[in-house]
Every structure is written in C-alpha cells, then in structure tokens.
Design a protein around this motif. Sequence first.
Motif, short mmCIF file in Angstrom:
data_model
loop_
_atom_site.label_atom_id
_atom_site.label_comp_id
_atom_site.label_asym_id
_atom_site.label_seq_id
_atom_site.Cartn_x
_atom_site.Cartn_y
_atom_site.Cartn_z
N THR A 143 0.85 -1.19 0.00
CA THR A 143 0.00 0.00 0.00
C THR A 143 0.88 1.24 0.00
O THR A 143 2.08 1.19 0.33
N ALA A 144 0.27 2.37 -0.35
CA ALA A 144 1.01 3.64 -0.36
C ALA A 144 1.39 4.06 1.05
O ALA A 144 2.46 4.65 1.26
N ASP A 145 0.54 3.75 2.04
CA ASP A 145 0.86 4.10 3.42
C ASP A 145 2.09 3.35 3.91
O ASP A 145 2.96 3.92 4.57
N LYS A 148 5.25 4.89 2.28
CA LYS A 148 5.68 6.12 2.94
C LYS A 148 6.41 5.82 4.26
O LYS A 148 7.39 6.47 4.60
N PHE A 182 1.85 3.47 -6.54
CA PHE A 182 0.45 3.38 -6.14
C PHE A 182 -0.29 4.63 -6.59
O PHE A 182 0.29 5.73 -6.65
N SER A 184 -2.62 7.91 -6.64
CA SER A 184 -2.80 8.98 -5.66
C SER A 184 -4.22 8.98 -5.12
O SER A 184 -5.18 8.60 -5.80
N ASP A 185 -4.35 9.42 -3.86
CA ASP A 185 -5.68 9.53 -3.26
C ASP A 185 -6.47 10.70 -3.84
O ASP A 185 -7.71 10.68 -3.83
N GLU A 186 -5.78 11.70 -4.34
CA GLU A 186 -6.44 12.87 -4.89
C GLU A 186 -6.77 12.64 -6.37
O GLU A 186 -6.05 11.94 -7.08
N ASP A 191 1.08 9.63 -9.40
CA ASP A 191 1.25 8.37 -8.69
C ASP A 191 2.25 8.52 -7.54
O ASP A 191 3.20 9.32 -7.62
N ILE A 192 2.03 7.75 -6.51
CA ILE A 192 2.92 7.75 -5.34
C ILE A 192 4.03 6.74 -5.60
O ILE A 192 3.81 5.53 -5.61
#
Length: 378
Positions: A143-145, A148, A182, A184-186, A191-192
């Motif tokens: 996941t992106a979380d 990070k 991943f 982006s949430d926005e 992309d992250i």
Amino acid sequence: MDLPFPGGCDQAPNETHSCFSEPDDRDRHGRNPQVPAAAEERSWEITGENREFGGRSDSWQQQLNQFNNLEQLNSQFALAQISSNQGDPIPALVKAEVPWSARRGNLSEKDRVLKTVTGILNKLTPKKFDVLEGRLIGSGITTADILKGVVLLIYEKAVQEPTFCPLYARLCSDLQIKLPSFPSDEAGGKDITFRRVLLNKCQEEFEGADNLREEVRQMTAPELELERRENKIMVKLRYVGNIRFIGELLKHGMVAESIFHHIVQELLRTDNKTCPAEENVEAICQFFKTIGKQLDESPKARRINDLYFNRLKELTTNTQLAPRLTFMVKDVVDLRVNNWIPRQEEGSKYYLLKSIRKPAKTGNDGGRFSGPGSSMVP
C-alpha cells in the motif's frame, strides 16, 4: 632363619600393626623411623574428606542463615508497608482489555512490515546488501501508506548515520526501480512512487530547517538552557546529514543537477557582505566533498562551480567566520585544487609504496639481504 621384628618384638606376622603402633625412638642405621606409606596416604585422604565435608556444611549453614535473614527483612518490610497504609484504601489493579502478549501477536500489516524493514536496515552492510535488499523488497509493501513508512525509516537511518549515506543512497537507487507505485488519493494527482516520496521528504527537511532553528532560539528560559543546546546540536546534525544524503542521491541520478545549484545558492546566499550561518557553511563544505568531483567532470558545471568557489575564497577572509569554519572552507578549496584527492589518501599511497619498496632493498631485520641463493634485484 627367623629374624626378629623391628622394635625387638617377637610377634607373629599378623600382629605387626600393634608393634608399629608403639613409639620407637631408636635409630639403628642413622635413620628416623618411617611410617608406612599406605597408612600416611590414607590419613591425608581422610583429612581431606573431613575438611571438605566441614567446609560444605559451613557454607550451607551460611546460606541458610542469609536466606532466613532475607525472609525476616521481607516480612518486616511487608508489615511496615501494611501498617503505613492502614488508613488508606489499597488501589485495585487495572486489568488491560487485551494482554500485552496478545497485542504483540496481533500487529497490523503496516506495523509488521515496518518492524521487518527496521530489522533489515539495522543489519544492512555492503557484504549482505543483495540478500537484505531482496528481503526488504519482499517484506510486503502493498500500500502507499506502507511505502511512505518505509521511505521515512530509510531517510531517518541515512540522516542519523551519515557515515553510511552512500549505502542507503545505493539502496534507494535500487528501490525506486524495484518497488511498485500506487495511485494517488487525490483526483488527478500523480502516482505515489518511492522516488517522489523520498525527494519530498528531503525538500521538507531542507526548507523547514530555518523554522526549527528559530524555535531553538526562542528557548531563552534559564531552565531550558540544557534542552536548547541539545536541540541545537540535533538540528545541525540533521541538517548536515540531509545535505550529504541529497549529494549521495545526486550521484545515483535520483536528484537533478538544477536542485544542486538551488541548494548551493540557498546556502551561500547572494549577499557577499553577510556571513552565512554556521550550519550552512558546514553543509556547503560537506556538499562539495560529496558531489564536487562528479560535477567538475562536466565543462558547463565546472564553470558554475568556479563562481561558487570564488565565493568560498571570499569567506576565508571574512572576520565574522569562526576559525574552525575558515579552515574547513580552506580544506575544500584545496581539495578541488588537488583534483578532489584527499591529502590523507595521497599520503597513504606514498607510505604504501615506500613500505613495498623497502623489503626489496633490505631484509626483515633492516640490514642488506645477503642470504644464500638470493636473486632479488634492488
């Protein structure tokens, strides 16, 4: 012919023990009477056994007495504590809803991955690099979380351990290719990716250093003096470590050359009359030590670096600059004049060649080697 027994006793052979038991002070051939060897050895063994048993019994008795004394002290302490709390109610123990042992086994997916990555980073060495890198990639970054969190762990290790910045920069260079990206949430966001998250963190740390230093300056209370000094040192170490890490990332092509020029201009400032901050001078010296050689390989970048080093030469004559920083800047200027070859490395090569040539001319003891069959040409 029957001979009389020693001591003048005409006794049977089975009664020799009683004869030896009587004292005999006579010396027939100038020798003292001897006790039989078997009887003497047996007496030493028995004495040793008795002493050992006696020593053991004494030690056991001492331990028993110490245990009894300790029990008495504990009982007295408990009675005194109970008597002191007779007027106050005893607070009840608070039982946790989930035991610690159960919480340890019920980690979230993110906590489990970050814990695994932390253990891998603590073991990372150049010799184990490939193996540990493979384990990090397969640790479960889904996941992106989690991505990070992994970037933050690597960044903190690189900043807190600047000696290993080249190793962590090499790791980041590989992870930016091998780790997935991943969405982006926005809406409409980029992309992250590993590289984007890492560079954003470096930029935030660089731009937020002034605010941190201002917070440290505002700690003017006398009782906060010790804390202020510790925070000041920590801010400076993180700032210089961040600059060095950015330089190592630039070596691997993760940072654009334009960012390098932006950082140098921010550190040196455009005003030649003012003296840069102490942290900025140390950071710019560390920056050029890390990436200066690579930038000088390009003719265009070398011409720009000439302007930067002219500014550094002006700093060496600035009376506002501390002597320690003045010599630090001079070392960087001399390093570039010497084609980025450190003086220690240059001296070590000289002594290495000297130590290699010396055995060819002399023997192990320092003299001229003249052994048989020698064909060594000096």
